[in-house]
Design an enzyme around this catalytic site. Structure first.
Site, PDB file in Angstrom:
ATOM      1  N   LYS A   1       0.848  -1.198   0.000  1.00 11.52           N
ATOM      2  CA  LYS A   1       0.000   0.000   0.000  1.00 11.52           C
ATOM      3  C   LYS A   1       0.881   1.245   0.000  1.00 11.52           C
ATOM      4  O   LYS A   1       0.651   2.198  -0.752  1.00 11.52           O
ATOM      5  CB  LYS A   1      -0.924   0.001   1.228  1.00 11.52           C
TER       6      LYS A   1
ATOM      7  N   ASP B   1     -11.537   2.274   4.226  1.00 11.92           N
ATOM      8  CA  ASP B   1     -11.887   0.857   4.075  1.00 11.92           C
ATOM      9  C   ASP B   1     -13.399   0.680   3.927  1.00 11.92           C
ATOM     10  O   ASP B   1     -13.861  -0.399   3.559  1.00 11.92           O
ATOM     11  CB  ASP B   1     -11.396   0.045   5.288  1.00 11.92           C
TER      12      ASP B   1
ATOM     13  N   GLN C   1      -4.943  -1.581   9.849  1.00 11.42           N
ATOM     14  CA  GLN C   1      -4.692  -2.862   9.185  1.00 11.42           C
ATOM     15  C   GLN C   1      -5.230  -4.024  10.023  1.00 11.42           C
ATOM     16  O   GLN C   1      -4.876  -4.178  11.194  1.00 11.42           O
ATOM     17  CB  GLN C   1      -3.177  -3.031   8.940  1.00 11.42           C
TER      18      GLN C   1
END
Ligand code: NAP
Length: 310
Positions: free
Chosen positions: A54, A123, A98
């Site tokens: 990422k 997200d 995460q």
């Protein structure tokens, strides 16, 4: 004729290239790049790899990704405190925690996702964003399903009126992809571990999405001839015999196994290529699209904050 292979990596490159203009425009207006705060708790090897990928993609695009690493021994309150700090920070447009969190605090995962400011929730896991997705007015949609839709659109796959079957009902893939397909006028069925006769239902699909987490689970009998098959699965296979049986004794995947001691296999059996019209490979299919959509969500969140929207 074997199925056409959908090159997710190439589509992902196209998406990120298109973002360059938006990143540059934002940076010129705001005097700083779009900025993503990534909270990484502990040292889980796969999480380290995901975060590195990422970070690398963000860097290449001119997006600032700031990784905030804290030890696996962190308490849930410490993680919530970090999220609060990023929520309040005027320098951060987007926040990602995460997953998975370490076992000791995994029970608090939903609390952590709920703490993220919905406007920064790239997200798309916050209940406000999930609700907006249900209502078909979402701006920040979970990255993997959003990437699948981009891919289907760019590949010219007709969703309106199509019969779609999704195997898997998780909050990060199965449910949101089912909703996104529904909003594009597909007729959608969701299968899960308690569904009887999954192969028969799957074999009615024009578009079949496999998000199960079981290597090569979807065999040719699950697939209608000519269907588009999207393989979301990422499964690490560490048994050489299994790799040989799946891909054949002459397969380069066995060489790869020899070098790495494991190969990544999707949820779809390679023999499905004999039946499907098109399918995504693993690796190189849905995975790269997920990261591209994270970048797109970050830029969207940054632009909306700059304009004062939510
Ligand atoms: P998950 O939360 O474990 O969900 C798996 C789903 O599969 C569940 O709904 C489960 O049903 C269903 N399932 C399990 N066994 C089944 C069976 N025998 N028949 C029918 N359904 C069955 O997994 P996830 O997070 O959605 O991820 C799925 C896969 O995609 C994993 O391999 C993951 O690594 C991968 N993934 C890839 C990306 C990417 O970027 N490419 C992103 C996210 C996830 P129940 O609900 O009844 O248990």
């Amino acid at each position: 004729m074997p199925a056409r292979v959908i090159d997710g990596a190439a589509i992902a490159r196209g998406i990120t290239e298109e973002l360059r203009v938006r990143v540059a425009r934002f940076a010129a207006a705001a005097g700083r790049p779009p900025t993503l705060g990534i909270v990484l708790v502990g040292e889980q090897p796969s999480s380290l790899i995901y975060v590195r990928n990422k970070n690398r993609t963000a860097d290449a695009l001119g997006i600032k990704a700031e990784v905030i690493r804290v030890p696996a021994s962190s308490s849930i309150d410490e993680v919530l405190g970090l999220v609060d700090r990023l929520n309040q920070s005027s320098a951060h447009d987007a926040i990602l925690v995460q997953a998975p969190l370490p076992d000791t605090i995994a029970a608090g995962t939903e609390r952590v996702f709920e703490r993220i400011d919905p406007a920064k929730d790239v997200d798309g896991f916050h209940p406000v964003n999930v609700g907006r997705l249900v209502q078909n007015r979402a701006t920040l949609v979970p990255c993997t399903p959003a990437g699948i839709i981009e891919m289907l659109e760019r590949e010219g796959v007709r969703m309106r009126g199509a019969r779609a079957v999704v195997i898997g009902r998780s909050g990060i893939v199965g449910k949101p992809i089912a909703l996104l397909l529904l909003h594009r006028d597909a007729t959608v069925t969701i299968c899960h571990s308690k569904t009887p006769d999954v192969p028969r239902i799957a074999a009615s699909a024009d578009i079949l999405v496999a998000a199960i987490g079981r290597a090569a689970f979807v065999t040719p009998d699950f697939v209608k001839p000519g269907a588009v098959v999207v393989d979301v699965g990422i499964n690490r296979v560490t048994d050489a015999g299994a790799v040989g049986r799946l891909f054949g004794a002459q397969s380069p995947r066995l060489e790869e196994f020899g070098r790495r001691g494991a190969v990544i296999v999707g949820d779809v059996h390679p023999d499905v290529a004999d039946v499907a019209g098109a399918m995504t490979p693993v690796p190189g299919g849905v995975g790269p699209l997920t990261i591209a959509m994270l970048m797109k969500n970050t830029v969207t969140a940054a632009e909306r904050r700059w304009r004062g929207g939510t």
